[in-house]
Every structure is written in structure tokens, then in C-alpha cells.
Design a protein around this motif. Structure first.
Motif, PDB file in Angstrom:
ATOM      1  N   SER A  26     -38.738  76.530 -52.818  1.00 31.52           N
ATOM      2  CA  SER A  26     -39.157  76.189 -51.456  1.00 31.52           C
ATOM      3  C   SER A  26     -39.710  77.429 -50.756  1.00 31.52           C
ATOM      4  N   ASN A  34     -42.013  79.746 -52.645  1.00 30.37           N
ATOM      5  CA  ASN A  34     -43.167  78.901 -52.936  1.00 30.37           C
ATOM      6  C   ASN A  34     -43.748  79.121 -54.337  1.00 30.37           C
ATOM      7  N   THR A 109     -39.127  72.105 -54.159  1.00 30.99           N
ATOM      8  CA  THR A 109     -39.920  71.090 -53.481  1.00 30.99           C
ATOM      9  C   THR A 109     -40.668  70.146 -54.420  1.00 30.99           C
TER      10      THR A 109
END
Length: 149
Positions: A26, A34, A109
Motif C-alpha cells: 500500500s 506502492n 492493495t
């Protein structure tokens, strides 16, 4: 500041098509935000590497380790938090629905199955001089070839 490096275990989870499971960390994560990564994490106090491997796979995907195919490598690195880590990575197979991992909420994610020709995806959002996760994946695919998978 610890004087010993932190120990980590990593899982290169392989499917029947010879692809490796990766998940995106995330954007809020302190380390490698990321970025695409393999499953894994730090050993808990008194925990053995193989036990941490099994725990992390279940925590991060909901799957269970069925076979450890072999050790891919051991990697020493210093994160942008200044802490040195030694990560031992293994090529593994898992039991569970491979199309439906249970990603850890707030930590990851999205996921995908990475084919060898797509390893350049692992450079996304990473420092150009890093290359660690790509090197780990390349070593994993080489190990797969060496055992005929």
C-alpha cells in the motif's frame, strides 16, 4: 538501533503455469510504499525461518504452504528506515484458491501472477539503484527452470 540485522523470510509462490505471485504494497507503507513485492516479513522473537515463512504466507494470502521446493537465496539490504535486514527466500507451492488470495487489509492493495517475461514490472516505483525484488524474482525463475518447472 539493533546491532544485528533483522531476519526476514520470503515466499516465491509458484502456480501451475510457472508464474510467481506478487502483491502491491500500500502507498502508506513505510518500507517500499506502492511497490510490487513477494510475500514475506520479519521473524518474530524465537521463530525459525521456515515457521515465519508459513505464518507470513497464511497472514498475507490466506493460503497454506504445501511444499517448499527449495531456497532461492539470502539477501542482505538496508531499508530506507536505516535498518539492515537479511532475507531468506524460498520457492514454494500453496494450497488454496489461487485466484482469490486474502490480501492483508491496509498492507497490500492488489496482486497478480508474474510471468518471467514481465519481471520489469517489479522496477515500478522503486529506486533505480534498488533492483532487489527484481533480482529475487529472476533468481526464482532461474530456480524454477533448474528443477524443470
Amino acid at each position: 538501533m539493533p546491532t544485528e540485522p533483522l531476519r526476514c523470510a520470503g515466499a516465491l509462490i509458484v502456480d501451475d503455469d510457472g508464474r510467481i505471485f506478487i502483491q502491491r504494497r500500500s502507498p502508506e507503507r513505510r518500507l517500499f510504499p506502492n511497490c510490487w513485492d513477494i510475500v514475506g516479513g520479519h521473524l518474530e522473537p524465537g521463530e525459525e525461518v521456515q515457521d515465519a515463512l508459513r505464518r507470513e504466507v497464511t497472514e498475507e494470502t490466506g493460503w497454506t504452504v504445501s511444499h517448499v521446493l527449495g531456497q532461492v537465496g539470502e539477501y542482505r539490504y538496508t531499508g530506507d528506515d536505516g535498518l539492515t535486514r537479511v532475507e531468506t527466500d524460498f520457492l514454494i507451492r500453496v494450497d488454496g484458491d489461487l485466484s482469490r488470495p486474502r490480501l492483508e487489509e491496509g498492507k497490500h492493495t492488489e496482486f497478480r501472477w508474474l510471468a518471467e517475461q514481465d519481471v520489469d514490472l517489479l522496477d515500478e516505483h522503486r529506486d533505480v539503484n534498488d533492483g532487489l525484488i527484481r533480482r529475487i524474482a529472476e533468481n526464482g525463475f532461474a530456480a524454477l527452470r533448474s528443477i524443470g518447472l
